[in-house]
Design a protein around this motif. Structure first.
Motif, PDB file in Angstrom:
ATOM      1  N   ALA A 266       0.851  -1.196   0.000  1.00 36.10           N
ATOM      2  CA  ALA A 266       0.000   0.000   0.000  1.00 36.10           C
ATOM      3  C   ALA A 266       0.884   1.243   0.000  1.00 36.10           C
ATOM      4  N   ARG A 267       1.249   1.691  -1.188  1.00 34.12           N
ATOM      5  CA  ARG A 267       2.146   2.839  -1.313  1.00 34.12           C
ATOM      6  C   ARG A 267       1.520   4.126  -0.779  1.00 34.12           C
ATOM      7  N   GLU A 268       0.202   4.168  -0.653  1.00 32.04           N
ATOM      8  CA  GLU A 268      -0.434   5.368  -0.119  1.00 32.04           C
ATOM      9  C   GLU A 268      -0.062   5.608   1.339  1.00 32.04           C
ATOM     10  N   ARG A 299      -4.036  -0.014  -4.271  1.00 30.73           N
ATOM     11  CA  ARG A 299      -4.750   1.118  -3.681  1.00 30.73           C
ATOM     12  C   ARG A 299      -5.753   0.588  -2.686  1.00 30.73           C
ATOM     13  N   ALA A 302     -10.156   4.382  -1.182  1.00 31.79           N
ATOM     14  CA  ALA A 302     -10.698   4.924  -2.425  1.00 31.79           C
ATOM     15  C   ALA A 302     -10.720   6.448  -2.433  1.00 31.79           C
ATOM     16  N   ALA A 395      -9.508  -4.264  -2.876  1.00 30.26           N
ATOM     17  CA  ALA A 395      -8.093  -4.531  -3.146  1.00 30.26           C
ATOM     18  C   ALA A 395      -7.755  -6.001  -2.908  1.00 30.26           C
TER      19      ALA A 395
END
Length: 492
Positions: A266-268, A299, A302, A395
């Motif tokens: 989860a790069r976020e 991701r 959302a 996801a």
């Protein structure tokens, strides 16, 4: 399965830990993690030693000392205050359900730990680890840094070696974030795996108690004991909670558990701090070398802004309803009977209760309607849609993932009572809002400050996450040991 069982007698271990608390928690570095000691701890430990001598061993926690966050009811001489002077008059009327289970398993309740007052749900500029009752808890690695919150004292106590096991609670981040910043393991279980009866609430849609320990195996051991059905908490009967407890009962450790596992990155959740990102990249290499298949990136949230607003709205509504019910249950053991009275108490004792920050969150919750409010119902629906249907659940399904991985948060920030917490972000929200399990494991240090790696996934999959976290732990850098440094310094 774990290593929590005392090597010496329970009474000897209790005496040793109390002496260590004298030299580290009360004096010396003055971590200030333990807000109250159990006056019966040594007597209970001696009783457990006697039972063992007679051939009776209740289980793997027999005689093991455990600390409880000061928002978990004990029906003894100790207080349960959530850090507030408003509840610091008389003890709670009965043990929380999880405390009943701990006592039945032979655990020795050593005392209560300090926390961020009202679990960090009182004011806009809250200071993690501070409460009017307990003062400021400090990070044992670097003393002018925050232990984070709200399970500040529980994480700091385990990290500092004041106790092998501690119990914290989480609504959103209050277990995994302090564990990450203090360099210990924490598990936020699936909602309902552990009964919430007797735990001071924020919001029934997200609240859960969970274990803190120095290893995944010991955290799992404590969770196995705390987990159980309870007719007084309907969430414990949910399919996900039943699945989680079934998996915990059959939990086995496998060094090869990461082979072939699909993990979403989860790069976020990256970008909180560059040093945390560097440690996370090293952890990803470790996972890949152990045979994990990394799906990078995925991701998970959302619409972060919309989800954050809906979550906060849900928490405000549920806090008012749930806290009013809890205070009514406390009855004559509390000077305040509802949120309105609590707000008035804080105003009347502002010099003690609000020297650094106010109670804007309390006041906002008091202005909300009931749980039949259209605003609340819309917030509930939005949380489910954004966090699960279009978020974590989507996801996991789309990429056929076993779990999500990400840095838990960044290194600890300085304690700042004037400006409040310097919070830069973390990865707790998806699991918190959906009631899913979340495990954090130390993955290294930056500037002498620990940072954790998170594993989170679908509700009910607690045992699977623990297996993955354990397998990573076997190859991760050694758990950081606190140095009790006064501040961060650059070595030239």
């Amino acid at each position: 399965m774990g290593r929590a069982a005392p090597a010496a007698s329970a009474s000897a271990q209790v005496e040793t830990l109390l002496a260590r608390a004298d030299t580290i928690d009360r004096t010396g570095p003055t971590i200030n993690a333990i807000v109250e000691r159990n006056p019966l701890a040594l007597a209970i430990a001696r009783a457990m030693d006697h039972e063992r001598a007679q051939g009776r061993v209740r289980g793997p926690l027999h005689g093991v000392p455990v600390l409880l966050k000061d928002n978990i009811d004990t029906g003894d001489d100790m207080l349960t205050t959530a850090g507030s002077l408003a509840l610091a008059e008389r003890p709670a009327p009965a043990d929380a359900a999880l405390v009943e289970r701990l006592r039945a398993a032979g655990a020795v309740i050593l005392g209560k730990t300090n926390l961020s007052e009202w679990a960090n749900f009182r004011g806009a500029r809250s200071v993690s680890g501070w409460s009017a009752r307990g003062g400021q808890t400090r990070n044992p690695h670097v003393l002018d840094r925050s232990p984070s919150g709200s399970s500040s004292g529980s994480a700091a106590a385990v990290a500092a070696g004041l106790v092998p096991l501690a119990v914290g609670t989480e609504t959103d981040g209050s277990l995994v974030t302090p564990a990450s910043m203090c360099g210990v393991v924490a598990v936020k279980p699936t909602l309902g795996t552990v009964s919430r009866r007797g735990v001071v609430p924020i919001a029934h849609s997200q609240d859960t108690a969970g274990p803190m320990a120095t290893s995944v195996a010991d955290a799992a051991l404590l969770l196995q004991v705390m987990a159980g059905a309870d007719a007084a908490d309907p969430a414990t009967a949910s399919p996900a909670a039943v699945l989680a407890r079934r998996g915990l009962a059959d939990l086995q450790w496998n060094p090869g558990a990461l082979a072939g596992v699909r993990l979403g990155v989860a790069r976020e959740h990256f970008g909180v701090h560059p040093a945390a990102d560097t440690l996370a990249e090293a952890a990803l290499r470790t996972l890949r070398n152990a045979g994990a298949v990394l799906v990078d990136p995925v991701r998970v949230i959302a619409d972060p802004a919309a989800l954050g607003a809906a979550e906060f709205e849900r928490l405000l509504h549920e806090f008012k309803a749930d806290l009013n019910a809890y205070l009514a249950y406390r009855g004559p053991t509390s000077r305040v009977r509802d949120l309105a009275a609590l707000i008035a108490f804080n105003r009347a004792h502002a010099d003690q209760e609000m020297p650094w920050f106010g109670q804007e969150t309390f006041e906002a919750a008091q202005r909300r309607g009931g749980l039949d409010s259209p605003v609340y119902r819309k917030a509930q629906a939005t949380c489910h849609r954004l966090a699960w249907q279009q978020g974590l659940g989507a996801a996991l399904r789309r990429h056929r993932l076993d779990a999500i991985v990400a840095p838990t948060t960044g290194p600890a920030y300085p304690i700042d009572p004037v400006g409040g917490d310097h919070w830069a972000g973390g990865c707790s929200q998806p699991a918190a809002v959906t009631g899913a399990p979340h495990v954090t494991v130390p993955m290294g240090t930056a500037f002498g400050l620990p940072v954790g790696l998170s594993f989170y996934g679908a509700p009910g999959r607690d045992a699977r996450l623990l297996q993955l976290a354990w397998a990573y732990e076997q190859q991760a850098p050694a758990r950081p040991v606190p140095a009790f440094r006064p501040s961060v310094s650059v070595r030239r």
